[in-house]
Design an enzyme around this catalytic site. Structure first.
Site, mmCIF file in Angstrom:
data_model
loop_
_atom_site.group_PDB
_atom_site.id
_atom_site.type_symbol
_atom_site.label_atom_id
_atom_site.label_comp_id
_atom_site.label_asym_id
_atom_site.label_seq_id
_atom_site.Cartn_x
_atom_site.Cartn_y
_atom_site.Cartn_z
ATOM 1 N N LEU A 136 -2.746 0.854 -16.184
ATOM 2 C CA LEU A 136 -2.521 1.885 -15.160
ATOM 3 C C LEU A 136 -1.324 2.733 -15.577
ATOM 4 O O LEU A 136 -0.316 2.186 -16.022
ATOM 5 C CB LEU A 136 -2.216 1.225 -13.803
ATOM 6 C CG LEU A 136 -1.811 2.183 -12.671
ATOM 7 C CD1 LEU A 136 -3.042 2.872 -12.083
ATOM 8 C CD2 LEU A 136 -1.067 1.449 -11.561
ATOM 9 N N HIS A 155 13.542 3.137 3.355
ATOM 10 C CA HIS A 155 13.321 3.381 1.922
ATOM 11 C C HIS A 155 13.227 2.051 1.160
ATOM 12 O O HIS A 155 12.375 1.883 0.286
ATOM 13 C CB HIS A 155 14.450 4.246 1.342
ATOM 14 C CG HIS A 155 14.552 5.608 1.970
ATOM 15 N ND1 HIS A 155 13.458 6.399 2.214
ATOM 16 C CD2 HIS A 155 15.633 6.325 2.413
ATOM 17 C CE1 HIS A 155 13.853 7.543 2.773
ATOM 18 N NE2 HIS A 155 15.167 7.510 2.915
ATOM 19 N N ASP A 164 5.252 9.041 2.858
ATOM 20 C CA ASP A 164 6.085 9.644 3.904
ATOM 21 C C ASP A 164 6.222 8.724 5.114
ATOM 22 O O ASP A 164 5.329 7.919 5.408
ATOM 23 C CB ASP A 164 5.462 10.994 4.323
ATOM 24 C CG ASP A 164 6.456 11.858 5.091
ATOM 25 O OD1 ASP A 164 7.669 11.607 5.012
ATOM 26 O OD2 ASP A 164 6.002 12.810 5.770
#
Ligand code: IPE
Ligand code: IPE
Ligand code: MG
Length: 243
Positions: free
Chosen positions: A132, A38, A21
């Site tokens: 991962l 972004h 955020d």
């Protein structure tokens, strides 16, 4: 010296979830528009992935776009979708070289066709990797996920007596993944915003005032160290835990 050296390798969470955020506020602080934030956030995703792998974290789940985010101005939603599609496809070779399996959770039916195609292709091209698992929550909300899970369970015809914890977990988008032991949120907001409500029942929470575009490997290590300093009692007493 890096905080990495202080991390106890035998007590690393297997699953870390992050609410990324603060992109918009960070961009504003730089005198730029929200979309710039972004774009910059993609680098922070790379940082978090690198740090997760170094620590030995097996599952990293990132909240990239919520169901509620569809209510943002169309220009921002369009820019985010375009950024997602381009990033997902561009990153596949790098994901493969690092052994990263990409997965998506969320409401696929609401995504533009180009985004859905990128998701399917990237999941398929990284499916053999196991260093991962990187899960991106896209058009995701925990309540949507829970409603879908209830629908699945009810329509399977099981009896009420058979419904248990495991069955509900298996009906979630995250089926097969361990619950996150650690949830991180950047940007100083102290809320969950409809993310993984079922799965974070006993997660440790780590909040930082840093905006997502400022997220670096050291901040990831700081979160892991904070996690390692907690006593996870699961309802028991401290004395029971030390016995
Ligand atoms: C997080 O940053 C990214 C998404 C929710 C897509 P924001 O866009 O929410 O940035 P702020 O919180 O408005 O600063
Ligand atoms: C949560 O951030 C969603 C994502 C990080 C993708 P928001 O910025 O949308 O959440 P609120 O509106 O501050 O709760
Ligand atoms: Mg926000």
């Amino acid at each position: 010296m890096s905080l990495f050296s202080q991390i106890r390798k035998d007590r690393v969470p297997s699953h870390v979830a992050i609410i990324m955020d603060g992109n918009g506020r960070w961009a504003k602080s730089q005198g730029k528009d929200r979309v710039f934030g972004h774009f910059q956030g993609v680098e922070s995703v790379r940082n978090s992935v690198r740090a997760a792998i170094k620590c030995g974290v097996k599952y990293l789940t990132l909240y990239a776009f919520s169901t509620e985010n569809w209510n943002r101005p169309k220009e921002e939603v369009d820019a985010l979708m375009e950024l997602l599609v381009n990033t997902i496809l561009n990153e596949v070779p790098s994901l493969n070289s690092q052994g990263i399996r990409l997965k998506f959770i969320g409401d696929r039916t609401s995504l533009p066709a180009s985004c859905l195609a990128a998701i399917l292709e990237s999941e398929q091209r990284t499916s053999a990797n196991d260093t991962l698992q990187l899960t991106l929550a896209l058009s995701y909300s925990a309540r949507w996920e829970m409603i879908e899970a209830v629908k699945k369970i009810v329509s399977s015809g099981v009896s009420v007596a058979e419904i248990n914890d495991q069955m509900v977990s298996n009906a979630m988008e995250t089926a097969g993944m361990p619950d996150p032991e650690l949830l991180v949120r950047t940007s100083g907001e102290l809320r969950i915003s409809n993310f993984l409500l079922w799965q974070i029942a006993y997660a440790e929470l780590f909040f930082t005032d840093k905006f997502w575009p400022e997220f670096d490997e050291e901040l990831f290590y700081e979160a892991i160290l904070s996690y390692q300093s907690r006593e996870r009692r699961f309802g028991k007493t401290s004395e029971q835990m030390t016995q």
